[in-house]
Scaffold this active site. Structure first.
Site, PDB file in Angstrom:
ATOM      1  CB  CYS A 114     -47.291  57.178 -21.122  1.00 53.56           C
ATOM      2  SG  CYS A 114     -47.717  59.139 -21.475  1.00 53.56           S
ATOM      3  CG  HIS A 496     -50.628  58.998 -18.231  1.00 52.90           C
ATOM      4  ND1 HIS A 496     -49.328  58.625 -18.544  1.00 52.90           N
ATOM      5  CD2 HIS A 496     -51.164  57.739 -17.654  1.00 52.90           C
ATOM      6  CE1 HIS A 496     -48.979  57.246 -18.093  1.00 52.90           C
ATOM      7  NE2 HIS A 496     -50.085  56.985 -17.358  1.00 52.90           N
TER       8      HIS A 496
END
Length: 566
Positions: A114, A496
């Site tokens: 990510c 994230h």
């Protein structure tokens, strides 16, 4: 049934039009288009009880010879017939569908990637980068790792523009791990062995470094062949559009007789330091520009503390700001995240960070852009008010419907009339639109465009000659936010990453406007949220909430674009 000679009023002008009750309403609307130039899909023809629809029965409106119909709509060309066979969406290939719908696609998470996906989406928001990559002739497989990475980035962006599904950046990721082994670090956990989470800012820097080493810049003016006015080589894209220059002054209070020293250095990222007193981005940047360092003093013959003051001497067209949220804690031997809430602006003025020389150069353009922007917003407010007045006066509008529901009659509500008569509220609409002592005069689209051309010329003339010739620099010190990489979670080595990119094409064109003039307010601005494979649209308010203070997504890398007058 024979045709009836009626009149059509549009923008204060009266036109003679034939109405044949035996023909469909679209035939009457076509006749109106031929007289007024207002295409059928933009026409609002007012009749008793509402608007004339394409399937309306003309025999039932009981039109009389000489009767006047009010028409609202912007003149313009009718859509042209397709030059080739029509292809339906369900029959299109992925590439055709992506082109037709301008689909924004996500990137597949290939295992803790990510950090890379979010970086790639924000870099893709630089259209000049797309242009330079399209001109890049290198191919993957060469001996030069930087060239390989640049070729992989070009091919990836090309593939993303030809699909409507999430795309796996496998080739680019493979090459990145080859040229920068840190991104191939492995970790072990409950789920087994896999690739470790990496830092998005480090990925950003590594990608830009690859572009720096292999991607040529965009065309320079003919008078600047071999270099720009600022001394930055013309042949490199990153140096043109992503690189600034700092003027650095160092002096020591411990050695007041020692002359200050001056130097310069380039930068591609502005650091926003975050301390216990940092509440907003500008103060964090200023803290990073004013530092104390320890170095050897030739006059004292020992180490001394020096005040180092950095001021920007060259501004890039795209400014990257890094919120320094991760730092190493020696006491626990671990990387830690700063969760503090730090506000950031959508519109950024960096004048306070500039050297005196650059500040004097950008000031005229800055003042002119601010002046024009303010005047355009005032004109947009007038257009919004006039449009609201028109909509309130239209039959069947929400304001009139509300009055009917409550049983109260508005002073402007239409009076009962002969069913054969055209709804008189049409004249009221035009009167309210042109009754401008309170609202000011609303310009036509043509007048607005002519004025904008004049304003654009004035803005160009206000630019300092040396800045005008420096391709890829910011000429005013003014920026607007176009992209953000955020980090979610409390752990520095986990969490994230998500990216957020401002929507562009949809905001440049207002529905019903043939010239692309938009009256949208900043509050109506929309952004794309790229969460790996998932792409959604969010309002501007969501972006404002990314300033931190908790474990939810918090701004980490911000991309600002030079503000310009078009």
């Amino acid at each position: 049934m024979s045709a009836i000679a009626v009149k059509v009023k549009h923008n204060g002008k009266i036109h003679d039009v034939n109405l044949d009750p035996s023909q469909p309403a679209t035939a009457f609307k076509q006749a109106i288009y031929e007289k007024t130039g207002v295409p059928l899909d933009r026409q609002k023809v007012m009749i008793k009880g509402g608007m004339l629809k394409d399937d309306s029965d003309l025999t039932k409106i009981n039109a009389r010879a000489g009767q006047t119909f009010m028409v609202i709509g912007t003149a313009g060309e009718l859509p042209k017939a397709p030059t080739g066979p029509v292809t339906f969406l369900e029959d299109m290939t992925d590439a055709q569908l992506a082109q037709a719908t301008k689909t924004k696609v996500g990137l597949t998470n290939l295992g803790n990637t990510c950090y890379l996906n979010s970086t790639l989406q924000v870099l893709r928001a630089i259209p000049e980068l797309q242009t330079a990559l399209n001109d890049f002739k290198g191919t993957m497989g060469s001996a030069d790792g930087e060239s390989n990475l640049t070729a992989a980035l070009r091919d990836l962006y090309g593939s993303m523009g030809e699909t409507s599904e999430a795309f796996p950046p496998l080739a680019l990721l493979t090459i990145l791990r080859q040229v920068a082994p840190q991104f191939a670090e492995m970790t072990s956990g409950a789920g087994g062995r896999g690739y470790a989470q990496q830092d998005a800012e480090e990925a950003w820097v590594r990608l830009v470094t690859a572009l720096q080493g292999s991607l040529k810049g965009l065309s320079q003016p003919s008078s600047l062949e071999g270099g720009s006015a600022s001394g930055i080589p013309a042949a490199n894209f990153v140096e043109q559009f992503l690189t600034g220059r700092m003027a650095i002054k160092r002096s020591s209070p411990e050695a007041p007789t020692e002359e200050p020293t001056f130097s310069s250095d380039s930068f591609r990222v502005l650091q926003c330091n975050i301390s216990s007193s940092t509440n907003e981005m500008l103060s964090g940047i200023m803290d990073s520009l004013n530092q104390q360092i320890e170095k050897n003093s030739s006059s004292l013959g020992r180490l001394a503390v020096y005040n180092e003051q950095q001021r920007i001497d060259r501004l890039p067209a795209y400014l990257t700001v890094h919120f320094v949220r991760f730092y190493w804690r020696r006491d626990i031997g671990k990387k830690t995240k700063i969760m503090r809430k730090v506000k950031f602006p959508f519109d950024l003025d960096v004048t306070q960070f500039l050297s005196d020389d650059l500040k004097s150069k950008v000031l005229p353009a800055k003042n002119k852009i601010n002046e024009i922007s303010k005047e355009r917003e005032e004109r947009a407010k007038i257009r919004r008010k006039v449009r609201a007045k028109k909509e309130e006066a239209l039959p069947g509008s929400s304001a009139q419907a509300g009055a009917a529901t409550t049983g109260t009659a508005s002073a402007d509500a239409p009076r009962p009339a002969d069913p054969m008569a055209v709804d008189p509220s049409g004249d009221d609409v035009m009167k309210s639109a042109s009754d401008a002592p309170k609202l000011g005069a609303a310009l036509s689209e043509e007048e607005e465009m002519r004025l904008r051309e004049k304003e654009s010329k004035e803005a160009q003339e206000a630019i300092h000659p040396s800045l005008r010739e420096d391709v890829g620099c910011n000429v005013s010190g003014l920026y607007e936010l176009v992209g953000i990489v955020t980090h979610k979670g409390a752990a520095a080595d986990a969490g994230h990453y998500i990216s957020w990119v401002r929507k562009e094409d949809e905001q440049k064109t207002e529905a019903g406007s043939s010239t692309g003039i938009s009256d949208r307010t900043p509050a109506e601005e929309e952004w794309y949220k790229f969460d790996d494979e998932k792409v959604t649209v969010v309002p501007r308010d969501k972006i404002s909430s990314l300033d931190g203070g908790g474990e939810d997504s918090v701004a980490y890398i911000l991309l600002y674009r030079s503000k310009a007058i078009q």
